[in-house]
Structure formats: C-alpha cells, structure tokens
Write a protein that holds these residues in place. Sequence first.
Motif, mmCIF file in Angstrom:
data_model
loop_
_atom_site.group_PDB
_atom_site.id
_atom_site.type_symbol
_atom_site.label_atom_id
_atom_site.label_comp_id
_atom_site.label_asym_id
_atom_site.label_seq_id
_atom_site.Cartn_x
_atom_site.Cartn_y
_atom_site.Cartn_z
ATOM 1 N N LEU A 1 10.456 -4.418 11.979
ATOM 2 C CA LEU A 1 9.436 -5.369 12.417
ATOM 3 C C LEU A 1 8.068 -5.018 11.842
ATOM 4 O O LEU A 1 7.290 -5.912 11.480
ATOM 5 C CB LEU A 1 9.386 -5.396 13.948
ATOM 6 N N LEU A 2 7.759 -3.727 11.748
ATOM 7 C CA LEU A 2 6.478 -3.322 11.163
ATOM 8 C C LEU A 2 6.405 -3.701 9.689
ATOM 9 O O LEU A 2 5.346 -4.107 9.190
ATOM 10 C CB LEU A 2 6.280 -1.823 11.332
ATOM 11 N N LYS A 3 7.520 -3.598 8.987
ATOM 12 C CA LYS A 3 7.545 -4.012 7.590
ATOM 13 C C LYS A 3 7.288 -5.508 7.467
ATOM 14 O O LYS A 3 6.575 -5.966 6.559
ATOM 15 C CB LYS A 3 8.889 -3.661 6.957
ATOM 16 N N GLU A 4 7.879 -6.303 8.364
ATOM 17 C CA GLU A 4 7.647 -7.755 8.354
ATOM 18 C C GLU A 4 6.185 -8.072 8.632
ATOM 19 O O GLU A 4 5.596 -8.948 7.994
ATOM 20 C CB GLU A 4 8.548 -8.427 9.398
ATOM 21 N N LEU A 5 5.582 -7.374 9.584
ATOM 22 C CA LEU A 5 4.162 -7.606 9.884
ATOM 23 C C LEU A 5 3.287 -7.275 8.675
ATOM 24 O O LEU A 5 2.331 -7.994 8.377
ATOM 25 C CB LEU A 5 3.745 -6.755 11.082
ATOM 26 N N LEU A 6 3.596 -6.187 7.991
ATOM 27 C CA LEU A 6 2.816 -5.818 6.808
ATOM 28 C C LEU A 6 2.938 -6.860 5.705
ATOM 29 O O LEU A 6 2.004 -7.109 4.951
ATOM 30 C CB LEU A 6 3.273 -4.460 6.281
ATOM 31 N N LYS A 7 4.105 -7.493 5.614
ATOM 32 C CA LYS A 7 4.341 -8.490 4.572
ATOM 33 C C LYS A 7 3.391 -9.683 4.726
ATOM 34 O O LYS A 7 2.967 -10.281 3.733
ATOM 35 C CB LYS A 7 5.797 -8.958 4.629
ATOM 36 N N TYR A 8 3.051 -10.031 5.961
ATOM 37 C CA TYR A 8 2.239 -11.219 6.211
ATOM 38 C C TYR A 8 0.830 -10.877 6.690
ATOM 39 O O TYR A 8 0.179 -11.666 7.353
ATOM 40 C CB TYR A 8 2.920 -12.113 7.258
ATOM 41 N N SER A 9 0.355 -9.660 6.376
ATOM 42 C CA SER A 9 -0.993 -9.287 6.822
ATOM 43 C C SER A 9 -1.722 -8.525 5.729
ATOM 44 O O SER A 9 -2.390 -7.534 6.000
ATOM 45 C CB SER A 9 -0.908 -8.448 8.092
ATOM 46 N N THR A 10 -1.583 -8.992 4.494
ATOM 47 C CA THR A 10 -2.162 -8.252 3.369
ATOM 48 C C THR A 10 -3.685 -8.207 3.406
ATOM 49 O O THR A 10 -4.288 -7.286 2.894
ATOM 50 C CB THR A 10 -1.711 -8.881 2.042
ATOM 51 N N SER A 11 -4.299 -9.211 4.005
ATOM 52 C CA SER A 11 -5.767 -9.232 4.005
ATOM 53 C C SER A 11 -6.329 -9.394 5.403
ATOM 54 O O SER A 11 -7.439 -9.881 5.575
ATOM 55 C CB SER A 11 -6.270 -10.371 3.106
ATOM 56 N N CYS A 12 -5.558 -8.999 6.423
ATOM 57 C CA CYS A 12 -6.015 -9.111 7.802
ATOM 58 C C CYS A 12 -6.562 -7.777 8.285
ATOM 59 O O CYS A 12 -6.329 -6.734 7.680
ATOM 60 C CB CYS A 12 -4.856 -9.549 8.711
ATOM 61 N N ASP A 13 -7.243 -7.827 9.415
ATOM 62 C CA ASP A 13 -7.727 -6.594 10.029
ATOM 63 C C ASP A 13 -6.545 -5.797 10.588
ATOM 64 O O ASP A 13 -5.553 -6.373 11.053
ATOM 65 C CB ASP A 13 -8.708 -6.932 11.162
ATOM 66 N N GLY A 14 -6.655 -4.495 10.569
ATOM 67 C CA GLY A 14 -5.613 -3.639 11.134
ATOM 68 C C GLY A 14 -4.462 -3.336 10.188
ATOM 69 O O GLY A 14 -3.448 -2.785 10.617
ATOM 70 N N VAL A 15 -4.611 -3.702 8.904
ATOM 71 C CA VAL A 15 -3.522 -3.471 7.947
ATOM 72 C C VAL A 15 -3.285 -1.970 7.756
ATOM 73 O O VAL A 15 -2.134 -1.507 7.722
ATOM 74 C CB VAL A 15 -3.843 -4.139 6.591
ATOM 75 N N GLN A 16 -4.356 -1.199 7.659
ATOM 76 C CA GLN A 16 -4.211 0.239 7.457
ATOM 77 C C GLN A 16 -3.485 0.894 8.628
ATOM 78 O O GLN A 16 -2.620 1.757 8.442
ATOM 79 C CB GLN A 16 -5.589 0.874 7.270
ATOM 80 N N GLU A 17 -3.812 0.455 9.839
ATOM 81 C CA GLU A 17 -3.154 1.007 11.028
ATOM 82 C C GLU A 17 -1.675 0.627 11.047
ATOM 83 O O GLU A 17 -0.812 1.427 11.452
ATOM 84 C CB GLU A 17 -3.841 0.516 12.305
ATOM 85 N N LEU A 18 -1.365 -0.604 10.602
ATOM 86 C CA LEU A 18 0.044 -1.015 10.520
ATOM 87 C C LEU A 18 0.799 -0.134 9.538
ATOM 88 O O LEU A 18 1.947 0.271 9.794
ATOM 89 C CB LEU A 18 0.145 -2.483 10.087
ATOM 90 N N GLN A 19 0.177 0.142 8.413
ATOM 91 C CA GLN A 19 0.812 0.984 7.407
ATOM 92 C C GLN A 19 1.060 2.391 7.957
ATOM 93 O O GLN A 19 2.133 2.973 7.774
ATOM 94 C CB GLN A 19 -0.069 1.053 6.157
#
Length: 897
Positions: free
Chosen positions: A700-718
């Motif tokens: 699920l985290l991989k899916e979220l990263l796929k659709y949040s390339t320019s959103c806030d919190g991307v670094q924390e997701l990674q």
Amino acid sequence: MGLLWIFASFLTAAFAFFPETATPICAKDISDDLMKEFAFLSGGRGKDKAWIITLPDNARFNEVPEEIVSKVLTYLTSVPSQHDSDTKFILILDRRLDTWTSVKMTLQKIASFPGNLHLVMVLRPTGFFQRTFTDIGFRFSQEDFLLKLPVVMLSSVSDLLTYIDEQQLTPEFGGTLEYCHSEWVIFRTAIESFALTVKEIAQMLQSFGTELAETELPDDMYSIERILALRTEKYYQLKEDITAVTKEGNLLLSSFEEPVSGECSQDQHRERPGDWETVNRLLGQLHEMETAFDGFWEKHQLKMEQYLQLWKFEQSFQENAIEFLMSQQAELPDTGDSVPQVKQRLKDLGHFDGMAQDLIGKAQVVILHGHQLAANHHYALNLICQQCNELRHHSDVLSDEIKRKQMRLQKTLDLHTRLQQALQCCDEGAYLLANQQMDKCQSKEGAQKALQDIERFLESSSAYLNYDPQALHYDFESVLTSELKCQIQSVQVKLENVRSMFENRQSCFKKLLDKHVRPVQLVAPRPENPPRSKSPLFSPKHDIKIIYFYFFLYFSHVINELIETERVYVEELFTVLTGYRAEMDNPAMLILMPPMLRNRKDVLFGNMPEIYDFHNKIFLHSLESCLGAPERVGFCFLDRREDFQMYEKYCQNKPRSESLWRQCSESTFFQECQRKLEHKLGLDSYLLKPVQRLTKYQLLLKELLKYSTSCDGVQELQEALVAMLDLLKSVNDSMHQISITGYDGDLSELGKVLMQGSFSVWTGHRKGPTKMKDLARFKPMQRHLFLYEKALVFCKKREEHGDGYDKTSSYSFKHFLKMNAVGITENVKGDHRKFEIWYSGREEVYVVQAQTVDLKMAWLNEIRKILFKQQELIKGTFDRFLCGIHSAAEPFLFSHC
C-alpha cells in the motif's frame, strides 16, 4: 590424501604382525647368556602338546643370577608363545650328577616361571647318598613344592620316556630329536634381525608416504618438476632397499626346510618351531608392502603429473585476457549522435573485433587442452570443466555482444544517413526558394517557370519531404535513444516548416497565374515558432490539471483502502482472540480440548493480544486521522516504527504455533469454535493474518508513493516504506536465526542480524604454497551465511525429516569470523558473482559465490558499513588516546618553561 590413508592403513595392519617376531627380549641382547646353555628350547613337545624346556646338568647353574635365569626363561617361553597364546610348558631338570641341595635351589629359582608351567620333571641324583637325601628332602618339602610347581621326581631316563615320546627328546635323554644349541641361537638372532629390518622398511615407506602428501608444493613449474625428480630418485632407492631385504629373507628361508604334510617332516619342523613360517610370513608382508607402495607411488606420480598439467592449464587460463576484453567491450558505445561519430565507432569496433577473434582463438586452444585433460580422467575434472565453460561462455558472450553492437551501430548509421538526407533536402529546398528571383516571377511566364521548378524539386524529393515519422520510429525502434528521438523530432519540425514554405510559395504563384494581379510581397515563414493550439481544452496547463486530478483520486482511493483494511484486520484479530483464545479458558469447552493443547495458548497465539491492542487503540486511530490530512500517512508509520517490532516476536513464535496446530487441528474444540464463529476458514488462516498484514503495508505504501510524486509528505512516505521493508527483512532474518543449532554461546551477543542467505563457498587457496592434500578441494560447500554486527556465521542448511508442513529447515553451526578481523576482496577472477572474505591477515580465505550480482553487491555494502563503523570507532579511540597523552604532557611542559 586418500591414497596416503589407504597406504597408511595397510602399513598399520602390517605392523600388527611384527610383535609376533620382535619380542621384548631379543636373542641378540642375551646371546652371551643363551650360549651358556643352562636352559634351551629343543623343539620337543609332550603328549599334551606342551613345549619342553630343558635345564641340562650344569654344575655352575646355581651361580647364575636369578635375573639372568628369569630373562633367559622369559625369552625361551616367548618364542613358541608368538604362535599360540595359550602355550603350556614342561621343564626337564637333569640333576643326575648333582646334589639334593642343588635340586632344591633350582626348584626355588624356577618357582617364578614366566610361562604357563604344566609340569616339572626332575631326574634326581643317581648317587646313593644324594638319591636318599633327595627322596627324604623332597618328601618333607613336597607340600611346599606342590603349592608352587607340579613336580615329578624321576629315577631314570626310562621313567622319563613314560611321560614323553622318545622322538620329542634329545639324545642325552635317550631320544632321537637332533638339536644344536649354538646353531639355534644363530638362527634366532638372524630371524629377529630380519624382522626388525622389515619393520624399519615399513616405517621408511610410511615416512616417505607422509612426506609425499604433506610437503608444501611451490608455485613455479621448474621447482615442481625438480621435486618430482627427487621423489622419483628416492622411490627407486627405497625399491633397492626392499630388494636387498627380500634377498636377505629368501637366503634365510633357504636355511630351513619347508614343512610339508607327513610324519617324517614333522621331526624337521619341530627342530626349529615356527622359524620357516615366521620368515615366510615376513617375506609375504614385505611383498605386500612393496605392492601397496608401488600402487601408491604410481597414483601419486600420476597426480603430480596431473597437477603440473593443471598448473599449466590454469596459467593459460589466467593469461587469457578475454575477461579484460569483456570489460573493454562493455565500455564501447553502441550508438552515436552523428554519421562521422558512428562511422568512427564502427571502425573502432572492427579493430576491437580483430583482437577479440585472436583471443577467442587462443581461448579455444585452452578449451581443447582442458577437454584433453578431462578425457584423461584428471582429478580436477570439475574445476577444468568449469573454467572451460567459463571461457566458452565469455567467448560466446563477447562474440554476441560485438555482433549486437555492430548491428546497432550499422542501424544507427542508416538512421543518421536518412536524417542527414532529409536535412540536406531541406537545405536544398530552402536554397531553391531563396534563389528564386521574385522580380522575374511577376510575369505569367516567370511565375509558370518558378512553379515548375518547385514542382520538379518536390517530385524528386518526395521520399524525404513526405516521410512518415511513425514508420521511422517503427523501423528503428531497437536503436532509438532519447538523443535520436530529439533529432528525429527536430528534423520533423524542419521538414514541416520547409513543406509549409513550399505550400505558401506554390499558393502565391498559382494566384499570380490565375489572376495575374500585382506582385505580392512574400515574407519568409518562421519555423522556429511552434503552431499554436486551436483550442484551450488542449493547452498544457489544462492537461496538467487533469493529470493532478486523477492522481488525487487514486491517492485518496489507496488511503481509503489502507484504513478500511486496517479496520477489517482489527476486527479479525478481535474475533480470533474472543472466539478461540478466550474459549481455551472456558470450563464448558475444556472437555473438548486435547490434553496437549491445555495451558498452551501463549504458544498457539503468541503475542497476538499485544498486536491487537496496538492496532485497536493506537494505529487505527492514527490512520483515521489522515483522512483529512493524507500527507500524515508516512508520519503514522514512522512514529510507530518501534511498536512494529512486536511482529518479530510473533513471527519467531510462528513455527511453534504451526507445530502445535498441526497436532491438534482435527480436534473437536477447534471445530466447535469455528462453527460458533461461522468462519469458512480454519484458525490457521487467521493465525497467518499478522504476517500477511505486515506484507500488505509495504504494498500500500508503494501505491501511495506512485500517486504522490509532487505532494507534501512524499519523503516521509518513502522513509516509511524503507522502514517497513527493513522490518520485513529483519523478521525474515530472525526466523532463520532461531533455526541455528550447535552454536555454543548466545547469538544475541553477536548483535543484530543484518543479512542472511545461501551461498556456494570455497575454502580458497591460501596465500602461499599449496599442500598436496588441498589439491582436490574444488567442489564448493553449500553454506548459509548470517551477517551479524559483530560476526559472520557459517552454517549448513539441513532439511529435517517429515512430509509436507512437517518438513522444516535448520542450520547447523560450523564456524564464525569476528568482523574486527575480516577483510574483503570485491572481485574474484572467473565469476562476477564471487567475492572473497579473508580473516586474520589472509590466514583463512573464503571465496563466496552469490546467486546474483545484485545480491553480492548488497552483501558487500553491508560488510563495508560494518568495517567503516569499526574504522571510525578505532579512529575515535586513537584520537582520545592522543588527547590523553597531550593532557598528561601539558603540566610537564609548563613546569619547564
């Protein structure tokens, strides 16, 4: 080493025969005492097969020290005892010319007879007075003697013949057995000397065999050939020694008559008991040793010659630079940005191909040599075949890569040529239009001619001006790079501009021809500016808004899925804990529960209650708070990363839980619980839920990263994804760690498990000379390695007995290396998947082969991190040490200022 073991086993068996001939006391050591002839072994035997030892009439017998008497009797009894451990003896004391006092003293001396004394026969003194004294003295002392020795007093030789056959007695006792004592001593000395020589030969052979196996071999061909020559010379010297000893034995054997069946020969045989058999057996042993030694030498010589062949083969293998060419080939580009560049690269590749073909030819010679060695059953067959396969593989790969690059470069050259022709056509068209004299084109005839020139040019250049970009992409898809795509696009734009210029010029000339109006001032078009979009719906800004909109929809959908599945997961854990675990404490259900299941709910469910409390009270609420702030999802995982370590404990208990479940899965208790819960699946499916949930998080985290390339919190997701992947890896490693057996200590003292996996491991050739016994170690060991923070542990994977789920793996501990003494060599010749681990300054060297290059690099990176941390720790300790010295020195310096 195997040959040496076989040869040594034979020699050990041969040594077992020598004690039969080499007694603790040798005839040579007591030859002077034997020659006094106060006792002798004639070879005669009594009716009960007891050996006869004769003490002849000797006036000075009582003057012989008891120690010498005992030593001579011990030796005489040991001679027949070599052939039969249960040997009996008869003593004949000839005291016919002696006194009762002498008889009594003799009986006292032989009271401690060293053998199994069956009977003592005394030929008493023949003088009237001495015979009377003997009868009276023996009658009064009979009880004393009978307690120690079975003594029979005989009056005459005729009485002796009633106990012993005359053929077993020497002539002085009225017998017919011929015996020469001095000859007997000489022969006994010769036999024992021969036996000792045979034993020394055996020891020399064993010493030479050990030398052959243990001597360190040099690493140059001349020295090896020199050693082989010296060993061959020593072998022939030993053969000469064996021949000499054999000749000596045959000469000694010829001194005896060979015993044959029949009574007449038994007399001869009795003369020297077992002498012929002893010498014949020693000669047989010597012959067998020689045969075994010849076989050992032949195999050793073959192995040495094969070692030389292998050394030459490996030299040829190492001198072959095909791997170097492979690395050079990888650096050669297979594309280019212009026609001259591509042509130059094709030329360079052709030159490189010439060198490669020459080297491949040499590799084929090495491969042919390897096949010849393999056909001759070389002992290093596996290594030779492996290296031949490596050479063949590298040769094939090199040839294929060169051909592939040649084809790509040729195709790239064709593309550049077509693009160049198209650009040249554009330049020629622009030149044509620029050189048309517009003042002459104002007339109808001038316009007609200019229009014909344009049409003629368009007809001749239609193949370049009207090419299909899609077809070009299709034809050259395999060689297209981003630079080539840009060039195609640039050429396409230029072609469109030129076509537009021709269309505009044609339109103008046609209007002049149709209406013949005043000349129109023509303006050259500006192809640099791209055509504008005709509709705002297709503007770039509009496209970006649509993309962001869809990304936001997918992102929200994944967050909703994460929260909904979390709620389902918590509900399932609650159902299992109340519907199964709590029921194990229900008195009404106790009767349905198998005895082995009682009081074992902590084994079956592990720490599932702890996991349920964490998700129900903490983590689910944290995720639900992200519905209004989706950028907080990564923080939820990072803030609770330590709490997720409880899954490691659950997974470590999983094997015990599964084992207990398999034993009780068919019980009525579980069936009743499942019926009450109306579950379609059994408990084992729900016990697997925590493991499945842990895996689901990272997906699920991989899916979220796929659709949040320019959103806030991307670094924390990674970071959250990395944390969950590390947790999965840690759980997997710990699952393997608990299966380690045979380690004498606490594994937790080695630190955290960083990596684990199966590898092929060679105990590599150590730095320095090679030992003969290491030559056959070419087959790799399969080892499972565990990389801890403080040590590298080597284990052997073992499959436990069982079927299906009952079949589990365990890891048998072999040894470990402390990381503070470990070094690595990243590349090992022959395979890019191999690397080298050395220990204590290369005292121990291990060549490790991973399954893939990526796996090898992952291990090397982790090992580097450990070594770097150790280096930093040592540096910090040294800096503190220097600071301490400086601080201690300051008062001294200031006191002398």
